[in-house]
Scaffold this motif. Structure first.
Motif, mmCIF file in Angstrom:
data_model
loop_
_atom_site.group_PDB
_atom_site.id
_atom_site.type_symbol
_atom_site.label_atom_id
_atom_site.label_comp_id
_atom_site.label_asym_id
_atom_site.label_seq_id
_atom_site.Cartn_x
_atom_site.Cartn_y
_atom_site.Cartn_z
ATOM 1 N N VAL A 224 -18.493 -1.031 9.817
ATOM 2 C CA VAL A 224 -17.896 0.196 10.372
ATOM 3 C C VAL A 224 -16.647 -0.101 11.199
ATOM 4 O O VAL A 224 -15.931 0.835 11.582
ATOM 5 C CB VAL A 224 -18.916 0.980 11.225
ATOM 6 N N ASP A 225 -16.364 -1.381 11.460
ATOM 7 C CA ASP A 225 -15.107 -1.729 12.125
ATOM 8 C C ASP A 225 -13.907 -1.219 11.339
ATOM 9 O O ASP A 225 -12.814 -1.032 11.895
ATOM 10 C CB ASP A 225 -14.979 -3.252 12.282
ATOM 11 N N LEU A 226 -14.105 -0.998 10.031
ATOM 12 C CA LEU A 226 -13.004 -0.502 9.198
ATOM 13 C C LEU A 226 -12.490 0.858 9.675
ATOM 14 O O LEU A 226 -11.318 1.179 9.483
ATOM 15 C CB LEU A 226 -13.446 -0.405 7.740
ATOM 16 N N PHE A 227 -13.342 1.663 10.313
ATOM 17 C CA PHE A 227 -12.881 2.932 10.879
ATOM 18 C C PHE A 227 -11.771 2.667 11.902
ATOM 19 O O PHE A 227 -10.705 3.280 11.879
ATOM 20 C CB PHE A 227 -14.028 3.685 11.559
ATOM 21 N N SER A 228 -12.044 1.756 12.819
ATOM 22 C CA SER A 228 -11.081 1.421 13.867
ATOM 23 C C SER A 228 -9.839 0.751 13.294
ATOM 24 O O SER A 228 -8.709 1.029 13.719
ATOM 25 C CB SER A 228 -11.737 0.502 14.905
ATOM 26 N N ILE A 229 -10.044 -0.131 12.312
ATOM 27 C CA ILE A 229 -8.906 -0.815 11.691
ATOM 28 C C ILE A 229 -7.972 0.192 11.036
ATOM 29 O O ILE A 229 -6.746 0.102 11.150
ATOM 30 C CB ILE A 229 -9.398 -1.857 10.666
ATOM 31 N N MET A 230 -8.540 1.184 10.338
ATOM 32 C CA MET A 230 -7.705 2.192 9.691
ATOM 33 C C MET A 230 -6.920 3.001 10.716
ATOM 34 O O MET A 230 -5.752 3.356 10.480
ATOM 35 C CB MET A 230 -8.576 3.124 8.840
ATOM 36 N N ASP A 231 -7.518 3.293 11.859
ATOM 37 C CA ASP A 231 -6.800 4.015 12.918
ATOM 38 C C ASP A 231 -5.589 3.204 13.382
ATOM 39 O O ASP A 231 -4.504 3.751 13.609
ATOM 40 C CB ASP A 231 -7.725 4.296 14.100
ATOM 41 N N ARG A 232 -5.784 1.897 13.522
ATOM 42 C CA ARG A 232 -4.695 1.026 13.972
ATOM 43 C C ARG A 232 -3.599 0.920 12.919
ATOM 44 O O ARG A 232 -2.407 0.890 13.249
ATOM 45 C CB ARG A 232 -5.252 -0.356 14.327
ATOM 46 N N VAL A 233 -4.006 0.840 11.655
ATOM 47 C CA VAL A 233 -3.018 0.762 10.579
ATOM 48 C C VAL A 233 -2.209 2.057 10.501
ATOM 49 O O VAL A 233 -0.986 2.034 10.330
ATOM 50 C CB VAL A 233 -3.701 0.469 9.224
ATOM 51 N N GLU A 234 -2.888 3.176 10.648
ATOM 52 C CA GLU A 234 -2.182 4.466 10.622
ATOM 53 C C GLU A 234 -1.157 4.541 11.751
ATOM 54 O O GLU A 234 -0.010 4.968 11.545
ATOM 55 C CB GLU A 234 -3.176 5.616 10.735
ATOM 56 N N LYS A 235 -1.562 4.105 12.931
ATOM 57 C CA LYS A 235 -0.663 4.141 14.087
ATOM 58 C C LYS A 235 0.554 3.246 13.884
ATOM 59 O O LYS A 235 1.679 3.627 14.233
ATOM 60 C CB LYS A 235 -1.432 3.707 15.347
ATOM 61 N N SER A 236 0.340 2.063 13.293
ATOM 62 C CA SER A 236 1.439 1.102 13.150
ATOM 63 C C SER A 236 2.347 1.397 11.968
ATOM 64 O O SER A 236 3.437 0.832 11.880
ATOM 65 C CB SER A 236 0.873 -0.323 13.027
ATOM 66 N N THR A 237 1.927 2.282 11.060
ATOM 67 C CA THR A 237 2.756 2.585 9.885
ATOM 68 C C THR A 237 3.339 3.986 9.889
ATOM 69 O O THR A 237 4.242 4.280 9.095
ATOM 70 C CB THR A 237 1.942 2.418 8.581
ATOM 71 N N ALA A 238 2.862 4.853 10.778
ATOM 72 C CA ALA A 238 3.265 6.268 10.750
ATOM 73 C C ALA A 238 4.767 6.462 10.905
ATOM 74 O O ALA A 238 5.350 7.388 10.315
ATOM 75 C CB ALA A 238 2.524 7.035 11.838
ATOM 76 N N SER A 239 5.422 5.604 11.691
ATOM 77 C CA SER A 239 6.850 5.782 11.950
ATOM 78 C C SER A 239 7.740 5.028 10.966
ATOM 79 O O SER A 239 8.975 5.109 11.053
ATOM 80 C CB SER A 239 7.184 5.325 13.373
ATOM 81 N N LEU A 240 7.147 4.310 10.034
ATOM 82 C CA LEU A 240 7.943 3.548 9.071
ATOM 83 C C LEU A 240 8.530 4.481 8.012
ATOM 84 O O LEU A 240 7.893 5.461 7.619
ATOM 85 C CB LEU A 240 7.084 2.477 8.392
ATOM 86 N N PRO A 241 9.737 4.176 7.531
ATOM 87 C CA PRO A 241 10.377 5.036 6.512
ATOM 88 C C PRO A 241 9.787 4.796 5.124
ATOM 89 O O PRO A 241 10.439 4.253 4.229
ATOM 90 C CB PRO A 241 11.846 4.608 6.589
ATOM 91 N N ILE A 242 8.535 5.211 4.955
ATOM 92 C CA ILE A 242 7.832 5.028 3.691
ATOM 93 C C ILE A 242 7.688 6.385 3.006
ATOM 94 O O ILE A 242 7.104 7.320 3.582
ATOM 95 C CB ILE A 242 6.442 4.398 3.908
ATOM 96 N N ALA A 243 8.213 6.478 1.817
ATOM 97 C CA ALA A 243 8.120 7.732 1.069
ATOM 98 C C ALA A 243 6.659 8.053 0.765
ATOM 99 O O ALA A 243 5.890 7.182 0.374
ATOM 100 C CB ALA A 243 8.928 7.619 -0.225
ATOM 101 N N ASP A 244 6.293 9.315 0.979
ATOM 102 C CA ASP A 244 4.934 9.781 0.658
ATOM 103 C C ASP A 244 3.873 9.011 1.448
ATOM 104 O O ASP A 244 2.792 8.721 0.936
ATOM 105 C CB ASP A 244 4.688 9.640 -0.846
ATOM 106 N N HIS A 245 4.187 8.680 2.697
ATOM 107 C CA HIS A 245 3.265 7.891 3.533
ATOM 108 C C HIS A 245 1.900 8.564 3.655
ATOM 109 O O HIS A 245 0.861 7.901 3.582
ATOM 110 C CB HIS A 245 3.864 7.675 4.926
ATOM 111 N N LYS A 246 1.894 9.862 3.860
ATOM 112 C CA LYS A 246 0.639 10.574 4.093
ATOM 113 C C LYS A 246 -0.321 10.413 2.918
ATOM 114 O O LYS A 246 -1.514 10.134 3.095
ATOM 115 C CB LYS A 246 0.914 12.059 4.348
#
Length: 326
Positions: A224-246
């Motif tokens: 279940v640590d993957l829940f927390s890991i995904m939150d961290r990944v979302e936070k660290s990638t949200a501001s990157l200029p990635i097309a269709d990030h969502k």
């Protein structure tokens, strides 16, 4: 003595039976422009003693052995090793795996030729019966760090630490989540995001040894640590200029991470009683919009099975066990 170009980071915990083989593969490298920073993470076995004996018997490769006074976990131990390192680059090696004799020569050549911040290479998985499968691909090219992160979100590039040569300052600056498993995903995404140049090479230079006691082959409530890991990944990638990030992050989070938590638990848990709390935690986080999103993303079978999980975890457990007998 001049500092080596590469520092190999070698955390050790309960690897007494494997670390000598790992070290032998490192000491047999065709290029000697590296050092080994081994860290005994307060291991209850003789891992540190075995490593010290093997390393002391040679003078070809400089080395250092650090001993943690308390268990820190893999992520923090890697950072401890990196802080002790002198190289321009760091190379993570798990102490129960082994490497190709040209690993150091190849990644150093590619890093210097392309002034790369990260060199990502291919690997093989070796199973307990000795079967070797080339399951971890890398591709071939020179891309930006943001493009590499996009490939991770697209599930086209693996997010392991051990198949990447990384500039030491970038690796040290990344967050190394303490006490969590699947920490490689978080660290890899951050290091890739902070890299200007990423060199992808198809060379298969690492052998990942699949153990019966490994995370993916035994029941581990920490999945279940993957829940927390995904939150961290979302936070660290949200501001990157990635097309269709969502959409891409949705795929990583639900089609990969949530699926991994649920399926791994159902397959490895010996009883539904043990699996139930974890499966319920996934079920509670799933919404109808997530299930519809999986369907819209052409994951028809997955959306059907995860709908069973949403209806009742026991149904999901029985179906997965029925079709994934070990």
């Amino acid at each position: 003595m001049a500092a080596p170009k590469i520092s190999v980071l070698l955390p050790m915990y309960n690897v007494e039976d494997y670390v000598e083989h790992c070290l032998d593969s490192l000491l047999a490298q065709s290029c000697t422009d590296f050092e080994i920073i081994a860290v005994d993470d307060c291991s209850p076995d003789r891992s540190g003693e075995v490593a010290a004996r093997v390393l002391a018997q040679q003078s070809r490769i400089p080395w250092k052995l650090v001993r943690n006074i308390e268990n820190k976990g893999l992520a923090e131990t890697r950072k401890i090793a990196a802080l002790e390192a002198r190289g321009d680059y760091v190379l993570c090696v798990d102490s129960d795996d082994c490497v190709h004799p040209d690993l150091v020569r190849t990644v150093l050549r590619e890093a210097q030729q392309h002034d790369a911040d990260i060199v990502n290479f291919a690997a093989e998985r070796i199973y307990p019966d000795g079967t070797a499968l080339p399951e971890i691909e890398s591709g071939d090219g020179v891309i930006t760090g943001v493009e590499a992160v996009q490939k991770v979100l697209e599930l086209k590039l693996s997010a392991f630490c051990w198949n990447k040569l990384v500039r030491r300052e970038i690796f040290v600056a990344a967050e190394h989540p303490c006490g969590l498993i699947f920490e490689d995903i978080c660290v890899s995404v951050q290091t890739l995001a902070n890299a200007k140049v990423v060199r992808l090479i198809p060379d298969r230079l690492y052998s990942y040894m699949v153990r019966e006691s490994g995370i993916s082959r035994r029941f581990n409530p920490q999945v279940v640590d993957l829940f927390s890991i995904m939150d961290r990944v979302e936070k660290s990638t949200a501001s990157l200029p990635i097309a269709d990030h969502k959409r891409l992050f949705f795929r990583l989070k639900y089609a990969w991470a949530y699926r991994a938590i649920a399926f791994q638990t159902a397959i490895t848990a010996p009883t539904y009683y043990l699996a139930s709390p974890i499966l319920r935690s996934v079920s509670e986080k799933l919404r109808v919009k997530h299930l519809l999103g999986m369907f819209a993303d052409r994951h028809l079978k997955l959306s059907i099975v995860m709908t069973m999980l949403k209806i009742h975890p026991w149904i999901f457990y029985c179906v997965v066990r029925r079709f994934n007998r070990r």
